[in-house]
Design a protein around this motif. Structure first.
Motif, mmCIF file in Angstrom:
data_model
loop_
_atom_site.group_PDB
_atom_site.id
_atom_site.type_symbol
_atom_site.label_atom_id
_atom_site.label_comp_id
_atom_site.label_asym_id
_atom_site.label_seq_id
_atom_site.Cartn_x
_atom_site.Cartn_y
_atom_site.Cartn_z
ATOM 1 N N HIS A 108 0.884 -1.170 0.000
ATOM 2 C CA HIS A 108 0.000 0.000 0.000
ATOM 3 C C HIS A 108 0.922 1.219 0.000
ATOM 4 O O HIS A 108 1.875 1.270 0.786
ATOM 5 C CB HIS A 108 -0.879 0.035 1.251
ATOM 6 N N TYR A 109 0.658 2.157 -0.878
ATOM 7 C CA TYR A 109 1.472 3.368 -0.987
ATOM 8 C C TYR A 109 0.691 4.569 -0.463
ATOM 9 O O TYR A 109 -0.517 4.633 -0.605
ATOM 10 C CB TYR A 109 1.809 3.672 -2.456
ATOM 11 N N ARG A 110 1.420 5.507 0.095
ATOM 12 C CA ARG A 110 0.867 6.824 0.396
ATOM 13 C C ARG A 110 1.997 7.833 0.216
ATOM 14 O O ARG A 110 3.159 7.539 0.502
ATOM 15 C CB ARG A 110 0.279 6.905 1.797
ATOM 16 N N LEU A 111 1.647 9.000 -0.303
ATOM 17 C CA LEU A 111 2.658 10.034 -0.494
ATOM 18 C C LEU A 111 3.077 10.605 0.851
ATOM 19 O O LEU A 111 2.259 10.760 1.759
ATOM 20 C CB LEU A 111 2.122 11.151 -1.389
ATOM 21 N N PHE A 112 4.361 10.913 0.974
ATOM 22 C CA PHE A 112 4.864 11.556 2.175
ATOM 23 C C PHE A 112 4.356 12.987 2.252
ATOM 24 O O PHE A 112 4.174 13.653 1.219
ATOM 25 C CB PHE A 112 6.399 11.601 2.177
ATOM 26 N N SER A 113 4.156 13.481 3.453
ATOM 27 C CA SER A 113 3.833 14.897 3.645
ATOM 28 C C SER A 113 5.109 15.711 3.418
ATOM 29 O O SER A 113 6.223 15.161 3.394
ATOM 30 C CB SER A 113 3.322 15.136 5.073
ATOM 31 N N ASP A 114 4.965 17.018 3.268
ATOM 32 C CA ASP A 114 6.135 17.890 3.105
ATOM 33 C C ASP A 114 7.072 17.751 4.293
ATOM 34 O O ASP A 114 8.293 17.709 4.129
ATOM 35 C CB ASP A 114 5.700 19.352 2.939
ATOM 36 N N GLU A 115 6.520 17.662 5.490
ATOM 37 C CA GLU A 115 7.341 17.513 6.691
ATOM 38 C C GLU A 115 8.114 16.199 6.667
ATOM 39 O O GLU A 115 9.305 16.155 6.976
ATOM 40 C CB GLU A 115 6.457 17.579 7.930
ATOM 41 N N GLU A 116 7.447 15.118 6.282
ATOM 42 C CA GLU A 116 8.124 13.820 6.199
ATOM 43 C C GLU A 116 9.227 13.837 5.145
ATOM 44 O O GLU A 116 10.304 13.267 5.357
ATOM 45 C CB GLU A 116 7.119 12.719 5.866
ATOM 46 N N LEU A 117 8.980 14.486 4.025
ATOM 47 C CA LEU A 117 9.983 14.552 2.961
ATOM 48 C C LEU A 117 11.266 15.241 3.417
ATOM 49 O O LEU A 117 12.358 14.876 2.984
ATOM 50 C CB LEU A 117 9.419 15.283 1.734
ATOM 51 N N ARG A 118 11.135 16.211 4.313
ATOM 52 C CA ARG A 118 12.320 16.923 4.812
ATOM 53 C C ARG A 118 13.163 16.052 5.733
ATOM 54 O O ARG A 118 14.321 16.362 5.986
ATOM 55 C CB ARG A 118 11.903 18.196 5.548
ATOM 56 N N ASP A 119 12.575 14.975 6.257
ATOM 57 C CA ASP A 119 13.252 14.167 7.267
ATOM 58 C C ASP A 119 13.318 12.685 6.886
ATOM 59 O O ASP A 119 13.294 11.815 7.742
ATOM 60 C CB ASP A 119 12.509 14.342 8.602
ATOM 61 N N LEU A 120 13.388 12.377 5.595
ATOM 62 C CA LEU A 120 13.392 10.981 5.147
ATOM 63 C C LEU A 120 14.683 10.261 5.493
ATOM 64 O O LEU A 120 15.784 10.804 5.335
ATOM 65 C CB LEU A 120 13.216 10.919 3.627
ATOM 66 N N ALA A 121 14.538 9.022 5.918
ATOM 67 C CA ALA A 121 15.707 8.163 6.128
ATOM 68 C C ALA A 121 16.361 7.910 4.766
ATOM 69 O O ALA A 121 15.672 7.749 3.758
ATOM 70 C CB ALA A 121 15.266 6.848 6.756
ATOM 71 N N PRO A 122 17.686 7.898 4.733
ATOM 72 C CA PRO A 122 18.369 7.646 3.453
ATOM 73 C C PRO A 122 18.197 6.194 3.023
ATOM 74 O O PRO A 122 17.891 5.326 3.836
ATOM 75 C CB PRO A 122 19.830 7.945 3.780
ATOM 76 N N VAL A 123 18.361 5.948 1.734
ATOM 77 C CA VAL A 123 18.344 4.585 1.227
ATOM 78 C C VAL A 123 19.780 4.148 0.990
ATOM 79 O O VAL A 123 20.667 4.979 0.786
ATOM 80 C CB VAL A 123 17.541 4.433 -0.090
ATOM 81 N N GLU A 124 19.978 2.834 1.019
ATOM 82 C CA GLU A 124 21.260 2.278 0.630
ATOM 83 C C GLU A 124 21.102 1.790 -0.799
ATOM 84 O O GLU A 124 20.010 1.375 -1.205
ATOM 85 C CB GLU A 124 21.640 1.100 1.531
ATOM 86 N N ARG A 125 22.173 1.835 -1.574
ATOM 87 C CA ARG A 125 22.131 1.369 -2.954
ATOM 88 C C ARG A 125 23.073 0.175 -3.121
ATOM 89 O O ARG A 125 24.131 0.101 -2.505
ATOM 90 C CB ARG A 125 22.582 2.474 -3.919
ATOM 91 N N MET A 126 22.645 -0.776 -3.962
ATOM 92 C CA MET A 126 23.490 -1.932 -4.269
ATOM 93 C C MET A 126 24.634 -1.459 -5.153
ATOM 94 O O MET A 126 24.414 -0.744 -6.137
ATOM 95 C CB MET A 126 22.654 -2.999 -4.985
#
Length: 127
Positions: A108-126
């Motif tokens: 299930h997807y939901r768009l992040f709020s503006d506040e959440e976007l400012r504080d997103l956990a980073p992703v790791e890349r292969m």
């Protein structure tokens, strides 16, 4: 220290299934591809039986197990939170460990709020 916004969560129903699969199969790995025969259904594999591709994104862990997303699919959904769930029925792939149990993992997807976007956990890349 501020807690970052996580990109992935899991329902209790899915958690219970994951624990049962881990009991039977050992360490697991989740991968969500961007299309083709498995659609965009998340797949659950025994760790070591599937390997993410270069630049795929590790967006989090469920029950301690890595959840990877296809690099192109992640670019499309990088502004959304993923919630891993499970439903009854046979999904389009059939390669995932829950398939023989008559279950299918689903996101299930939901768009992040503006506040959440400012504080997103980073992703790791292969690599």
């Amino acid at each position: 220290m501020q807690i970052m916004t996580q990109r992935l969560s899991v329902t209790e129903k899915a958690s219970a299934l994951i624990r049962g699969l881990a009991e039977k199969h050992g360490d697991l790995l989740f991968y969500q591809a961007g299309g083709c025969c498995e659609g965009t259904q998340p797949q659950c594999f025994e760790k070591g039986s599937f390997y993410p591709r270069m630049n795929d994104a590790l967006i989090g862990r469920v029950e301690g197990y890595e959840f990877w997303v296809d690099r192109d699919l992640f670019e499309y959904w990088k502004h959304a939170h993923f919630t891993l769930d499970v439903v009854d029925g046979f999904g389009p792939g059939g390669f995932s460990l829950e398939s023989p149990l008559g279950k299918t993992f689903k996101i299930h997807y939901r768009l992040f709020s503006d506040e959440e976007l400012r504080d997103l956990a980073p992703v790791e890349r292969m690599d």
